[in-house]
Design an enzyme around this catalytic site. Structure first.
Site, mmCIF file in Angstrom:
data_model
loop_
_atom_site.group_PDB
_atom_site.id
_atom_site.type_symbol
_atom_site.label_atom_id
_atom_site.label_comp_id
_atom_site.label_asym_id
_atom_site.label_seq_id
_atom_site.Cartn_x
_atom_site.Cartn_y
_atom_site.Cartn_z
ATOM 1 N N GLY A 222 10.527 -3.455 4.353
ATOM 2 C CA GLY A 222 10.935 -2.422 5.309
ATOM 3 C C GLY A 222 11.080 -1.065 4.654
ATOM 4 O O GLY A 222 11.874 -0.238 5.071
ATOM 5 N N SER B 102 4.944 -4.027 3.473
ATOM 6 C CA SER B 102 5.303 -5.438 3.198
ATOM 7 C C SER B 102 4.906 -6.322 4.382
ATOM 8 O O SER B 102 4.506 -7.467 4.198
ATOM 9 C CB SER B 102 6.805 -5.575 2.933
ATOM 10 N N LYS C 129 0.844 -1.195 0.000
ATOM 11 C CA LYS C 129 0.000 0.000 0.000
ATOM 12 C C LYS C 129 0.880 1.246 0.000
ATOM 13 O O LYS C 129 2.048 1.206 0.349
ATOM 14 C CB LYS C 129 -0.924 0.027 1.224
ATOM 15 N N LEU D 291 6.041 0.450 2.362
ATOM 16 C CA LEU D 291 4.982 0.081 1.414
ATOM 17 C C LEU D 291 4.107 -1.050 1.949
ATOM 18 O O LEU D 291 3.378 -1.676 1.189
ATOM 19 C CB LEU D 291 5.591 -0.304 0.059
ATOM 20 N N ASP E 164 -2.803 -0.452 7.101
ATOM 21 C CA ASP E 164 -2.018 -1.238 6.133
ATOM 22 C C ASP E 164 -2.722 -2.552 5.799
ATOM 23 O O ASP E 164 -2.887 -2.907 4.634
ATOM 24 C CB ASP E 164 -0.632 -1.549 6.708
HETATM 25 N N1 LIG Z 1 8.699 -11.090 1.573
HETATM 26 C C1 LIG Z 1 8.788 -11.239 2.911
HETATM 27 N N2 LIG Z 1 9.203 -12.424 3.434
HETATM 28 C C2 LIG Z 1 9.271 -12.575 4.787
HETATM 29 N N3 LIG Z 1 8.999 -11.618 5.693
HETATM 30 C C3 LIG Z 1 8.596 -10.417 5.219
HETATM 31 C C4 LIG Z 1 8.462 -10.162 3.810
HETATM 32 N N4 LIG Z 1 8.062 -8.864 3.666
HETATM 33 C C5 LIG Z 1 7.941 -8.350 4.897
HETATM 34 N N5 LIG Z 1 8.271 -9.261 5.834
HETATM 35 C C6 LIG Z 1 8.274 -9.030 7.289
HETATM 36 O O1 LIG Z 1 7.838 -7.670 7.525
HETATM 37 C C7 LIG Z 1 8.899 -6.916 8.172
HETATM 38 C C8 LIG Z 1 8.968 -5.492 7.601
HETATM 39 O O2 LIG Z 1 7.849 -4.814 8.159
HETATM 40 P P1 LIG Z 1 7.918 -3.198 8.469
HETATM 41 O O3 LIG Z 1 9.103 -2.903 9.299
HETATM 42 O O4 LIG Z 1 6.572 -2.816 8.978
HETATM 43 O O5 LIG Z 1 8.196 -2.563 7.041
HETATM 44 P P2 LIG Z 1 7.145 -2.261 5.856
HETATM 45 O O6 LIG Z 1 7.208 -0.785 5.667
HETATM 46 O O7 LIG Z 1 7.693 -3.010 4.662
HETATM 47 O O8 LIG Z 1 5.788 -2.762 6.284
HETATM 48 C C9 LIG Z 1 10.177 -7.690 7.836
HETATM 49 O O9 LIG Z 1 11.123 -7.461 8.882
HETATM 50 C C10 LIG Z 1 9.700 -9.142 7.829
HETATM 51 O O10 LIG Z 1 9.631 -9.655 9.171
HETATM 52 C C1 LIG Z 2 3.485 4.513 10.501
HETATM 53 C C2 LIG Z 2 2.177 3.843 10.143
HETATM 54 O O1 LIG Z 2 1.163 4.833 10.050
HETATM 55 C C3 LIG Z 2 2.301 3.114 8.799
HETATM 56 C C4 LIG Z 2 3.426 2.065 8.781
HETATM 57 O O2 LIG Z 2 3.656 1.656 7.443
HETATM 58 P P1 LIG Z 2 4.926 0.721 7.077
HETATM 59 O O3 LIG Z 2 4.962 -0.462 8.030
HETATM 60 O O4 LIG Z 2 6.167 1.562 7.238
HETATM 61 O O5 LIG Z 2 4.700 0.301 5.647
HETATM 62 C C5 LIG Z 2 1.825 2.867 11.270
HETATM 63 C C6 LIG Z 2 0.381 2.379 11.169
HETATM 64 O O6 LIG Z 2 -0.502 3.134 10.734
HETATM 65 O O7 LIG Z 2 0.188 1.196 11.516
HETATM 66 MG MG LIG Z 3 4.758 -2.504 8.040
#
Ligand SMILES: Nc1ncnc2c1ncn2[C@@H]1O[C@H](COP(=O)(O)OP(=O)(O)O)[C@@H](O)[C@H]1O
Ligand SMILES: C[C@@](O)(CCOP(=O)(O)O)CC(=O)O
Ligand SMILES: [Mg+2]
Length: 442
Positions: A154, A159, A24, A157, A219
């Site tokens: 991370g 993930s 997203k 977006l 998200d």
């Molecule tokens: N393709 C993937 N395979 C395994 N784990 C994933 C994958 N994508 C995301 N993750 C998990 O999500 C975490 C990242 O989440 P976060 O810190 O919230 O960043 P984001 O902004 O991408 O949501 C990674 O540390 C991992 O644990």
């Molecule tokens: C910072 C926040 O607003 C979005 C987090 O997005 P991401 O995990 O960085 O893709 C936290 C939330 O709304 O859960």
């Molecule tokens: Mg996240």
């Protein structure tokens, strides 16, 4: 806590299947969403894909090559009995989500996580085990779970949310709490599907809580339902659900996504804002309120019947103001400011960070009449800084599934091939929603 007879279980777990959920882009209101302020986000065409296939033994195997994780447990080591006694059921007899993670469940799972050093691996395994032990039963045969993603991890977006939605939907199917996805691309969902999507959305929020502690839910809501939404978390003590309003006729916005590739942790950034709001409550209450008002203003502009140049200019003003408020929250980063400086230098549009910030991605709402030469110069300068630009579309489909009985090409369900895709282009080529009409949605 099982909902199904062994025959039914066997049928729903016999053949391999793939689920997929989008990432997203939060366009307005990240971080303030955590505090119950309205925020606007849209599904992204970059997605997470989860292949579920039977193991030929009683092992539960995770293969997450994108984070170099390969781990398995014997299914008999999952403390199902002890956990089932801690899980309440909803009015349909399904496991009921809780407001927060249940510490006793986390405690009962901790022996299964003891020998996992890496924090990233530990978090991913904890998220999986928490959902698995709540949604699946002792009778379910040993399965293998393989995750691949076209999303940068991370990078802001979502993930984590798309991974949570994939796990929650696959485990809800294995536990027979939701039926198989059945609608093709353009058929409307029925009430039953809407109800099943809500169940997946609720459990994917639990997955997000495992990933970063205090998610707003925006998200996973977008990753589940797709499209574009105005989302408002309910932070009142009355335990009311969050409010998600689909934004119909989302305007055609030319958004450039630029990844600074600076790694950061959403959990740490959300925690940092929490510290500031505790230390300076009055100041930050006003900052968060301003962000909420800004999202409401943006929503009114986006949904105006005649979206033209004036409305685009107003949104660009709000993009700049929103970024300034995020800087005040302490979640920008020199690399994100560099994206903004380059965008302004070539006058390509208005830029703000998206997601938790601290690195990761920025979005630029590109001028409708942008000078293509100037845009090319900006992109060149981004790449000189090691930034990666994505050409994506917004507002796509939410969670969906691909079933082996619908596809003649059995290779799609080969774990070896699934793990072997070298990059997001190969994954997209093989599995892309746009390339396979056989994808089914709830
Ligand atoms: N393709 C993937 N395979 C395994 N784990 C994933 C994958 N994508 C995301 N993750 C998990 O999500 C975490 C990242 O989440 P976060 O810190 O919230 O960043 P984001 O902004 O991408 O949501 C990674 O540390 C991992 O644990
Ligand atoms: C910072 C926040 O607003 C979005 C987090 O997005 P991401 O995990 O960085 O893709 C936290 C939330 O709304 O859960
Ligand atoms: Mg996240």
């Amino acid at each position: 806590m099982t909902s199904s007879s062994p025959e039914k279980l066997a049928s729903s777990t016999q053949s391999p299947f793939i689920v997929s959920a989008p990432g997203k882009v939060i366009i307005f209101g990240e971080h303030s969403a955590v505090y119950g302020q309205p925020a606007i986000a849209a599904a992204l065409s970059l997605r997470c894909y989860l292949l579920v296939s039977p193991n030929d033994n009683d092992r539960i195997t995770l293969e997450f090559p994108d984070i170099k994780l390969n781990h398995s447990w014997n299914k008999h080591d999952i403390p199902f009995e002890a956990i089932k006694s801690l899980v309440k059921l909803d009015d349909k007899g399904r496991p009921k989500v809780t407001e927060e993670l249940v510490p006793e469940i986390s405690d009962k799972l901790s022996p299964l996580l003891e020998n996992i050093e890496s924090k990233m691996h530990h978090t991913a395994c904890f998220c999986f085990l928490y959902l698995y032990s709540n949604l699946v039963s002792q009778e379910t045969p040993g399965m293998k779970f393989v995750v691949r993603s076209t999303l940068p991890i991370g990078a802001g977006l979502g993930s984590s949310a798309s991974t949570s939605v994939c796990l929650a939907s696959a485990l809800a199917v294995l536990g027979n709490w939701v039926t198989k996805a059945s609608f093709s691309h353009d058929e409307p969902a029925t009430d039953k599907d809407a109800e099943e999507l809500e169940f997946i959305d609720q459990w994917s929020l639990i997955g997000e809580k495992c990933f970063h502690g205090n998610p707003s839910g925006i998200d996973n809501a977008v990753a589940t339902h797709g499209g574009a939404v105005m989302f408002q978390r309910n932070v009142g003590a009355d335990n009311q659900p969050s409010v998600r309003t689909n934004i119909r006729n989302f305007p055609e916005l030319k958004l450039l996504l630029t990844n600074t590739t600076v790694p950061r942790s959403t959990a740490k950034l959300v925690g940092g804002v929490g510290e500031l709001t505790k230390r300076y409550p009055t100041i930050f209450k006003d900052v968060l309120n301003s962000m909420g008002n800004l999202s409401v203003e943006a929503h009114d502009i986006m949904t105006t019947s005649k979206f033209g140049e004036l409305e685009q200019k107003k949104l660009q003003d709000l993009i700049n103001v929103n970024h300034g408020l995020l800087v005040a929250l302490g979640v920008s980063h020199p690399s994100l400011e560099q994206v903004k400086i380059i965008g302004d230098k070539f006058n390509i549009g208005a830029t703000k960070l998206t997601g938790a910030g601290g690195g990761g991605c920025a979005i630029t709402l590109v001028n409708a009449n942008v000078d293509e030469t100037e845009l090319k110069k900006a992109m060149d300068e981004f790449s000189q800084h090691g930034f990666e630009c994505f050409d994506t579309s917004l507002g796509g489909k939410g969670v969906g599934a691909l079933y082996s009985e619908d596809i003649s090409n059995a290779d799609l369900f080969s774990t070896e091939l699934f793990c072997g895709y070298r990059d997001r282009h190969e994954i997209e080529q093989a599995l892309g929603i746009a390339n396979n009409n056989e994808w089914r949605f709830w």
